[in-house]
Design an enzyme around this catalytic site. Sequence first.
Site, PDB file in Angstrom:
ATOM      1  CB  SER A   1       9.955  -8.079   0.677  1.00  0.00           C
ATOM      2  OG  SER A   1      11.241  -7.586   0.035  1.00  0.00           O
TER       3      SER A   1
ATOM      4  CE1 TYR B   1       7.418  -3.324  -0.166  1.00  0.00           C
ATOM      5  CE2 TYR B   1       9.722  -3.884  -0.237  1.00  0.00           C
ATOM      6  CZ  TYR B   1       8.420  -4.070  -0.665  1.00  0.00           C
ATOM      7  OH  TYR B   1       7.945  -5.297  -1.383  1.00  0.00           O
TER       8      TYR B   1
HETATM    9  N1  LIG Z   1       7.988  -8.152  -7.402  1.00  0.00           N
HETATM   10  C1  LIG Z   1       8.921  -8.123  -6.475  1.00  0.00           C
HETATM   11  O1  LIG Z   1      10.274  -8.296  -6.736  1.00  0.00           O
HETATM   12  C2  LIG Z   1       8.738  -8.539  -4.856  1.00  0.00           C
HETATM   13  C3  LIG Z   1       9.513  -8.766  -4.197  1.00  0.00           C
HETATM   14  C4  LIG Z   1       9.390  -9.016  -2.784  1.00  0.00           C
HETATM   15  C5  LIG Z   1       7.895  -8.873  -2.375  1.00  0.00           C
HETATM   16  N2  LIG Z   1       7.023  -8.379  -3.239  1.00  0.00           N
HETATM   17  C6  LIG Z   1       5.613  -8.362  -2.654  1.00  0.00           C
HETATM   18  O2  LIG Z   1       4.590  -8.902  -3.569  1.00  0.00           O
HETATM   19  C7  LIG Z   1       3.502  -8.504  -3.593  1.00  0.00           C
HETATM   20  C8  LIG Z   1       2.844  -8.166  -4.725  1.00  0.00           C
HETATM   21  O3  LIG Z   1       3.412  -7.401  -5.612  1.00  0.00           O
HETATM   22  P1  LIG Z   1       3.950  -7.552  -7.161  1.00  0.00           P
HETATM   23  O4  LIG Z   1       5.300  -7.568  -7.249  1.00  0.00           O
HETATM   24  O5  LIG Z   1       2.877  -8.553  -7.725  1.00  0.00           O
HETATM   25  O6  LIG Z   1       3.570  -6.020  -7.639  1.00  0.00           O
HETATM   26  P2  LIG Z   1       2.400  -5.553  -8.578  1.00  0.00           P
HETATM   27  O7  LIG Z   1       2.315  -6.292  -9.913  1.00  0.00           O
HETATM   28  O8  LIG Z   1       2.378  -4.018  -8.518  1.00  0.00           O
HETATM   29  O9  LIG Z   1       1.062  -5.991  -7.899  1.00  0.00           O
HETATM   30  C9  LIG Z   1       0.457  -5.234  -6.708  1.00  0.00           C
HETATM   31  C10 LIG Z   1      -0.978  -5.818  -6.384  1.00  0.00           C
HETATM   32  O10 LIG Z   1      -1.285  -5.189  -5.227  1.00  0.00           O
HETATM   33  C11 LIG Z   1      -2.459  -4.849  -5.595  1.00  0.00           C
HETATM   34  N3  LIG Z   1      -2.987  -3.394  -4.393  1.00  0.00           N
HETATM   35  C12 LIG Z   1      -2.346  -2.310  -4.164  1.00  0.00           C
HETATM   36  N4  LIG Z   1      -2.877  -1.636  -3.597  1.00  0.00           N
HETATM   37  C13 LIG Z   1      -3.842  -2.403  -3.202  1.00  0.00           C
HETATM   38  C14 LIG Z   1      -5.214  -1.911  -2.527  1.00  0.00           C
HETATM   39  N5  LIG Z   1      -5.109  -0.912  -1.743  1.00  0.00           N
HETATM   40  N6  LIG Z   1      -6.134  -3.030  -2.351  1.00  0.00           N
HETATM   41  C15 LIG Z   1      -6.135  -4.037  -3.027  1.00  0.00           C
HETATM   42  N7  LIG Z   1      -4.769  -4.556  -4.027  1.00  0.00           N
HETATM   43  C16 LIG Z   1      -3.944  -3.519  -3.857  1.00  0.00           C
HETATM   44  C17 LIG Z   1      -2.611  -4.355  -6.987  1.00  0.00           C
HETATM   45  O11 LIG Z   1      -3.924  -4.187  -7.429  1.00  0.00           O
HETATM   46  P3  LIG Z   1      -4.963  -2.775  -7.882  1.00  0.00           P
HETATM   47  O12 LIG Z   1      -3.882  -1.948  -8.084  1.00  0.00           O
HETATM   48  O13 LIG Z   1      -5.722  -3.261  -8.747  1.00  0.00           O
HETATM   49  O14 LIG Z   1      -5.615  -2.668  -6.415  1.00  0.00           O
HETATM   50  C18 LIG Z   1      -1.781  -5.424  -7.373  1.00  0.00           C
HETATM   51  O15 LIG Z   1      -2.697  -6.601  -7.863  1.00  0.00           O
HETATM   52  C19 LIG Z   1       3.480  -7.117  -2.714  1.00  0.00           C
HETATM   53  O16 LIG Z   1       3.192  -7.232  -1.325  1.00  0.00           O
HETATM   54  C20 LIG Z   1       4.897  -6.839  -2.807  1.00  0.00           C
HETATM   55  O17 LIG Z   1       5.492  -6.003  -1.719  1.00  0.00           O
HETATM   56  C21 LIG Z   1       7.349  -8.187  -4.624  1.00  0.00           C
END
Ligand SMILES: NC(=O)c1ccc[n+]([C@@H]2O[C@H](COP(=O)([O-])OP(=O)(O)OC[C@H]3O[C@@H](n4cnc5c(N)ncnc54)[C@H](OP(=O)(O)O)[C@@H]3O)[C@@H](O)[C@H]2O)c1
Length: 257
Positions: free
Chosen positions: A153, A166
Amino acid sequence: MAIEQSSSQSSGNNIEGKVIVITGASSGLGEASARLLCAQGASVVLGARRVDRIESLANQLTTSGGKAIAIATDVTQHDQVKRLADAAVRRFGRIDVMLNNAGLMPQAPLERLKIGEWDRMIDVNIKGVLYGIAAALPYMKQQKAGHIVNVSSVAGHKVGPGFAVYAATKHAVRALSEGLRQEVKPYNIRTTVISPGAVATELPNSVSEPDIAERVRKGYENAIPADSFARAVAYAISEPADVDVNEIVFRPTRQEY
Ligand SMILES: NC(=O)c1ccc[n+]([C@@H]2O[C@H](COP(=O)([O-])OP(=O)(O)OC[C@H]3O[C@@H](n4cnc5c(N)ncnc54)[C@H](OP(=O)(O)O)[C@@H]3O)[C@@H](O)[C@H]2O)c1
């Protein structure tokens, strides 16, 4: 199980024919990546806890002519992540890319002592990535090829009040990725760490404190669509095998932080 020694790529995009395992494929960045990579000819292996979501996504992708399977996976459980990687090899013969994407971001100042949230972030954001590496690395070593893509991130580069834990987990992902990069040279394995800024997903929903949730919501007003991330993944994967794209940072053009 015997694994195939080379992927069956049949087009010039260097994505077609690759077997790509994606954790956190049930929403946001993981789902967008699955859609784009599958449309470009990859076989995708989808892991997440919300099995209804990944099964429905796999059905949509296969109905449109793609190759996809869904495996219920909690990345905090090493045996479940191993089962996800094993299923990829059993079904498609090898693993070309492991996308360690699952994560959560329940921001709050340290003084609020959200110890359960600290534990969950460490378990999912750090240990989940390690378990993904552990699941894919033995196959990739045997193949003498592979690509591990970890998701950090902008918070893996910067720290600010309210998201120390985080940011710590995302700094850890960058440290692990760089250590991995140096160690896997003998096996011809590539490593990429991608650090997005604000991208419109369900991620802010993990914030449990109402005042912080409001601040995060404001920070996401300029968030960009999730396919921005999917294109970054596709770029890293599609480079020729002797090009190792190690780090990508991208933000909304309007994001200052
Ligand atoms: N969106 C942003 O602005 C942003 C920015 C920087 C970094 N990121 C990173 O991008 C990644 C994806 O996040 P996102 O933005 O796509 O958010 P999201 O829509 O909330 O997706 C998060 C995903 O992680 C999965 N997850 C959470 N806990 C889990 C577990 N214990 N086992 C397996 N899967 C799990 C969830 O699936 P289930 O709940 O179905 O298990 C979901 O598919 C994360 O690592 C986040 O930190 C996002």
